[in-house]
Design a protein around this motif. Structure first.
Motif, short mmCIF file in Angstrom:
data_model
loop_
_atom_site.label_atom_id
_atom_site.label_comp_id
_atom_site.label_asym_id
_atom_site.label_seq_id
_atom_site.Cartn_x
_atom_site.Cartn_y
_atom_site.Cartn_z
N GLN A 1 -3.58 3.51 2.16
CA GLN A 1 -4.52 2.82 1.27
C GLN A 1 -3.84 1.57 0.75
OE1 GLN A 1 -6.58 5.22 -1.60
NE2 GLN A 1 -7.26 3.46 -2.81
N PHE A 2 -4.41 0.41 1.06
CA PHE A 2 -3.82 -0.86 0.67
C PHE A 2 -4.21 -1.23 -0.76
CE2 PHE A 2 -4.00 -1.19 5.33
CZ PHE A 2 -2.68 -1.50 5.59
N THR A 3 -3.29 -1.86 -1.45
CA THR A 3 -3.56 -2.37 -2.80
C THR A 3 -4.42 -3.62 -2.67
OG1 THR A 3 -1.41 -1.55 -3.54
CG2 THR A 3 -2.51 -3.18 -4.94
N GLY B 1 0.82 -1.20 0.00
CA GLY B 1 0.00 0.00 0.00
C GLY B 1 0.85 1.25 0.00
#
Length: 224
Positions: free
Chosen positions: A107-109, A92
């Motif tokens: 924000q995580f992938t 992220g």
């Protein structure tokens, strides 16, 4: 003097790799068969330089998988790796960092982590009001693990921070602070001496107020 608690990561990489080869040591990296399991209390590596602790993982009002940590751990665009498996690559990026309140949104992938609400001895089921004297608060940090202590409360009546007597050291920045299973704050700093001077952290109520007023990544956050 307050000491912020991000840890330089180049030595930690060496320790983790050595421990993995030897198969021993707290915080050792292990081969993963899938995405790393991450939640409040998990160790994170930022830009391959600093180590901090994840406060919590959940979804915002737009359905994004996001997390929180201390603001001094990184700036927008900073890359995040899982300490448990840095070889898994970038999981992220920092979407927002507030250096006044000292919190940041990651924000995580999608698909890069398995989000959970329990790491170590801390489970997070909800977000609540700040702790007050003489409540006992606990935290789960990537360096010192699970420690607890008495909450002194908002010593200077800032309406944004709580002091406590928990043991914290470098690398514990961002660690979730809980009463029971209620997330009430994060670890940000200590005064004077690690594990002796009081710990100081931002209240989740102040963070949520700022997140929701600002909008964007993290607004309307709900923990897993």
């Amino acid at each position: 003097m307050f000491s912020k608690l991000a840890m330089v990561a180049h030595t930690a990489f060496a320790v983790a790799l050595g421990a993995a080869l030897l198969g021993t040591g707290a915080g050792a990296a292990h081969a993963q068969t899938g995405p790393p399991v991450m939640g409040g209390g998990s160790g994170i590596i930022i830009d391959g330089q600093f180590e901090c602790t994840l406060t919590t993982v959940g979804h915002d009002s737009a359905g994004r998988l996001v997390g929180l940590t201390a603001g001094h751990c990184g700036d927008p665009g900073s890359l995040v790796y899982a300490e448990v498996d840095p070889g898994a690559g970038v999981i992220g990026r920092f979407a927002y960092s507030n250096h006044d309140l000292d919190y940041a949104v990651i924000q995580f992938t999608p698909g890069t982590i398995v989000p959970v609400n329990r790491i170590g001895n801390v489970t997070i089921t909800e977000i609540g009001a700040p702790a007050t004297f003489p409540q006992i608060v606990c935290k789960e940090g990537r360096t010192t693990g699970n420690t607890c202590g008495i909450a002194w409360g908002d010593v200077f009546r800032t309406n944004v921070e709580t002091w406590s007597q928990m043991c914290v050291v470098e690398g514990d920045s961002g660690a979730p602070v809980v009463t029971g299973t209620t997330l009430v704050g994060m670890v940000n700093a200590y005064l004077a001496v690690a594990c002796f001077g009081p710990e100081v952290g931002t209240n989740m109520s102040a963070i949520m107020t700022d997140l929701n007023a600002r909008g964007g990544a993290g607004a309307g956050y709900v923990p897993i």
